[in-house]
Design an enzyme around this catalytic site. Structure first.
Site, PDB file in Angstrom:
ATOM      1  N   LEU A   1      -1.378  -7.006  -1.710  1.00 44.37           N
ATOM      2  CA  LEU A   1      -2.064  -5.771  -2.063  1.00 44.37           C
ATOM      3  C   LEU A   1      -1.656  -4.676  -1.093  1.00 44.37           C
ATOM      4  CD1 LEU A   1      -5.655  -7.152  -2.684  1.00 44.37           C
ATOM      5  CD2 LEU A   1      -3.901  -6.679  -4.368  1.00 44.37           C
ATOM      6  N   ASP A   2      -1.472  -3.476  -1.604  1.00 45.23           N
ATOM      7  CA  ASP A   2      -1.168  -2.368  -0.703  1.00 45.23           C
ATOM      8  C   ASP A   2      -2.464  -1.759  -0.184  1.00 45.23           C
ATOM      9  OD1 ASP A   2      -2.180  -0.558  -2.581  1.00 45.23           O
ATOM     10  OD2 ASP A   2      -0.218   0.136  -3.238  1.00 45.23           O
TER      11      ASP A   2
END
Length: 85
Positions: A1-2
């Site tokens: 996930l960013d």
């Protein structure tokens, strides 16, 4: 996930090509990829991959000549009879 919580692939990709002068998006992508094949910029591989996805992996891809980086503006060079920026 960013950092925004979005699931990412850890590699940039081209999601759209929006030509402004009536040139087809596939043609714009081919011209851009011709320049980007000569670049070491991290986004260059994404442009080349997108062009290859349109045409398939091509050994006869159009080549760019006289390619140079223009600080703050990207690349420019000649592809066939066209000057590309």
């Amino acid at each position: 996930l960013d950092k925004t919580g979005t699931l990412t692939r850890n590699a940039p990709s081209v999601v759209a090509v929006l030509p402004v002068d009536g040139t087809g998006s596939d043609d714009v992508l081919r011209l851009a990829a011709a320049l980007e094949r000569r670049s070491e910029h991290p986004l260059a591989a994404a442009v080349v991959a997108a062009a290859e996805a349109v045409d398939g992996t091509r050994d006869d891809a159009v080549e760019a000549v006289d390619v140079r980086a223009v600080p703050g503006s990207g690349l420019e060079g000649s592809v066939g009879r066209s000057r590309v920026r």
